[in-house]
Each structure stands twice: as structure tokens, then as C-alpha cells.
Design an enzyme around this catalytic site. Structure first.
Site, PDB file in Angstrom:
ATOM      1  N   GLU A 117      -4.245  -3.694   9.335  1.00  0.00           N
ATOM      2  CA  GLU A 117      -4.869  -2.460   8.847  1.00  0.00           C
ATOM      3  C   GLU A 117      -5.975  -2.821   7.862  1.00  0.00           C
ATOM      4  O   GLU A 117      -5.759  -3.685   7.014  1.00  0.00           O
ATOM      5  CB  GLU A 117      -3.826  -1.560   8.180  1.00  0.00           C
ATOM      6  CG  GLU A 117      -2.786  -1.080   9.175  1.00  0.00           C
ATOM      7  CD  GLU A 117      -1.738  -0.138   8.566  1.00  0.00           C
ATOM      8  OE1 GLU A 117      -1.884   0.263   7.393  1.00  0.00           O
ATOM      9  OE2 GLU A 117      -0.779   0.191   9.280  1.00  0.00           O
ATOM     10  N   HIS A 124      -3.114   5.348   8.960  1.00  0.00           N
ATOM     11  CA  HIS A 124      -1.960   5.276   8.038  1.00  0.00           C
ATOM     12  C   HIS A 124      -1.976   6.466   7.061  1.00  0.00           C
ATOM     13  O   HIS A 124      -1.948   6.284   5.836  1.00  0.00           O
ATOM     14  CB  HIS A 124      -1.969   3.936   7.279  1.00  0.00           C
ATOM     15  CG  HIS A 124      -0.608   3.552   6.752  1.00  0.00           C
ATOM     16  ND1 HIS A 124      -0.156   2.265   6.682  1.00  0.00           N
ATOM     17  CD2 HIS A 124       0.407   4.308   6.258  1.00  0.00           C
ATOM     18  CE1 HIS A 124       1.063   2.238   6.166  1.00  0.00           C
ATOM     19  NE2 HIS A 124       1.420   3.477   5.895  1.00  0.00           N
TER      20      HIS A 124
HETATM   21  C1  GLV Z   1       3.799   4.896   3.699  1.00  0.00           C
HETATM   22  O1  GLV Z   1       3.497   4.074   4.487  1.00  0.00           O
HETATM   23  C2  GLV Z   1       5.024   4.892   2.966  1.00  0.00           C
HETATM   24  O2  GLV Z   1       5.716   3.860   2.943  1.00  0.00           O
HETATM   25  O3  GLV Z   1       5.363   5.919   2.362  1.00  0.00           O
END
Ligand code: GLV
Length: 306
Positions: free
Chosen positions: A250, A269
Site C-alpha cells: 500500500e 484502505h
Molecule cells: C484499519 O485498518 C484498522 O485496523 O482499523
């Protein structure tokens, strides 16, 4: 409280002030005397952050996932790590998964292609109760998703490594029942954490256990899926579509073939974020409970798997 946040430092400081006005919040890297710090709220701690934090009693994770903490060199092994559980974070994750379940079940991806081609053709409409959603990762997020899927009449099954579950959903456990779980799943939802045991748990072999024409939704971690194997399954048509919020690397590299795949839906994400106001209330309650003799809630058990 030491704060190393996800670039929303001031929002977090304001939220702490609302809930615990007497709390001293020190924002990384301006931490003053490290030996005075007894709590930390962290996301993606840099190496060296834990140096000198000799009075640290507890670490709260800003995210539901704790992999960025566990990967940090110098993490003190004896300090409890507490997972973030807050209602807005849970709601966001449920919305994200529900949206994609509905998209795939109602074949919206195919109607979208029809629209691009100015072509009009009815597609079969399968009732929700004949569509099985399989959820891997039946913690707080998975359990909340089950409730909403049930309200829409989907058939839902869950998978976890160890026995457990609250009885609201048919559960499959351990390696022995994994194949049966996959074979019954039409839309597979991944909400697992990234651990040594879950790395590439979705690969050519396991994708091959899904019925032909299935779908994948990954809102957990990119490391769960072998992206090369996923692309092969999409290209062969074995998998009809995928919705991916997380990736092996990412941001997703420019050259990734996933960007252009017609039945792959990508988000950066963002499936759900932690909301400081309710997160700070959760932290305040947890600290108060602990001080009054209760155990920490949602403490991460290292080496527990998933
Ligand atoms: C996001 O990726 C989280 O872990 O809340």
C-alpha cells in the site's frame, strides 16, 4: 498519554480533552520525559518510539488491526495491547462489506458494464436467502456484519480457527472444517488480522475450494491474499469479482493489474476509520474499569492466531 496518530493529532487531542480534561496528552515526537508516560495510543509507531517508556502500563491501538504495533521493533512484550473497538469503526466496516455484498449479489457490476456498452438485458435475480456469505474473522466486526446480513435474509456462515461463536451463525472451525466452509460460500468476506498463520490464506488452492463464480471482499489486510493467485482466479472466470480495500503493498503500485480489472473494485484502505470522540470514551472507560480492578477489554493475545 503518548499519542502517535494517523495524521489527525489535533482531532485526537481535542477529543481527549472533551472526555478526560485532566489527561496530559503528549504528541509524538514531543514527548517530554519518557519515564512519565504510562499510556499510549498508537498507529504505525516508528522504530525507537518505545525507548525510555519504562512506566508504560498499556498500549491502545488506534485501529482495529494491531499489526503495525506488533511489527514495531522495541515493542515491550509485557505491556498489554488493547484493540480499538468503537461503534463508528464497526458501523463503517459493516457498511463497506454490506455495500459490496449487495453489489455482487444483485449483479450491479454486470449492469454497470451493460450501461457502459449501452446494452440492456435482464440478469437472474437470486433471493438473498439462497446466497451464502462466508465470513472469515468472526470478532466484533464479523459479528456485527452477521446481524445486518441476517436482517436482509442472507444465509451467513462463519469461520474461525478455534471453537467459539455466539450461536447466531453456523460456524466452521479449524483446518478440518475449512474446506466445507469454503465450498458453501458464494461471497467470501475477509475480516481477519494479518498474522503468520493468515498470510496468503487465500491462494490458488483455497480459491479453488469456492464454488465457481464466487466473489471475494477483502476488508481485513492485504497480506491475507496472494494477489497473483487472485488475479489468475479472476482471469479464468472462477472468481466473478472482488472488492479490495487492502493490498499486499500500500499504496497499490501503479503497475498492478488490479487497477484495470473490469470486475475488481478498489478503495485505498478506507473501509472504516476510527472516530476520535467515541474512541476516547472507549479508552476512558477501559482505563477506569482497569483502575477499579477489572481486566482490560479486548486485550490482544499474542500467538493466539485468529
Ligand atoms: C484499519 O485498518 C484498522 O485496523 O482499523
Amino acid at each position: 498519554m503518548l499519542l502517535k496518530s494517523d495524521s489527525r493529532d489535533q482531532e485526537w487531542v481535542r477529543a481527549f480533552f472533551e472526555v478526560m480534561p485532566d489527561l496530559q496528552v503528549r504528541v509524538w515526537p514531543d514527548i517530554g520525559d519518557p519515564s512519565e508516560i504510562n499510556c499510549a495510543l498508537l498507529w504505525g509507531p516508528p522504530p525507537g518510539l518505545f525507548e525510555g517508556l519504562d512506566s508504560l502500563e498499556v498500549i491502545f491501538s488506534i485501529g482495529a488491526g494491531v499489526d503495525s504495533l506488533l511489527d514495531c521493533p522495541g515493542l515491550p512484550v509485557t505491556v498489554p495491547i488493547i484493540r480499538m473497538v468503537e461503534p463508528e469503526l464497526t458501523a463503517g466496516m459493516v457498511e463497506f462489506c454490506l455495500f459490496h455484498v449487495l453489489r455482487f449479489h444483485r449483479l450491479m457490476h454486470r449492469y454497470q458494464h451493460q450501461q457502459t456498452e449501452r446494452h440492456w438485458q435482464d440478469l437472474p435475480q437470486v433471493p438473498a436467502r439462497e446466497t451464502t456469505v462466508g465470513i472469515m474473522g468472526m470478532g466484533v466486526l464479523g459479528t456485527a456484519l452477521v446481524k445486518q446480513l441476517h436482517s436482509l435474509d442472507y444465509r451467513v456462515i462463519g469461520y474461525r480457527r478455534q471453537e467459539g461463536g455466539d450461536g447466531t451463525v453456523e460456524m466452521f472451525h479449524g483446518e478440518a472444517q475449512f474446506e466445507a466452509f469454503m465450498r458453501q460460500t458464494t461471497i467470501l468476506v475477509l475480516l481477519l488480522p494479518a498474522t503468520a498463520q493468515t498470510r496468503h490464506i487465500i491462494n490458488q488452492d483455497t480459491l479453488g475450494l469456492l464454488p465457481s463464480g464466487g466473489y471475494l471482499i477483502n476488508a481485513g489486510r492485504g497480506e491475507l491474499v496472494d494477489e497473483g493467485d487472485l488475479l489468475s482466479a479472476l482471469q479464468s472466470g472462477w472468481l466473478q469479482g472482488a472488492a479490495l480495500d487492502v493490498f499486499e503493498t500500500e499504496p497499490l503500485p501503479q503497475e498492478s493489474p488490479l487497477w484495470n480489472h473490469p470486475n475488481v473494485f478498489l478503495t485505498p484502505h478506507v473501509a472504516s476509520i476510527t472516530h476520535p470522540a467515541s474512541a476516547c470514551r472507549y479508552i476512558a472507560d477501559a482505563i477506569q474499569d482497569y483502575r477499579s480492578g477489572k481486566t482490560w477489554p479486548y486485550q490482544v493475545r499474542l500467538n493466539q492466531g485468529y
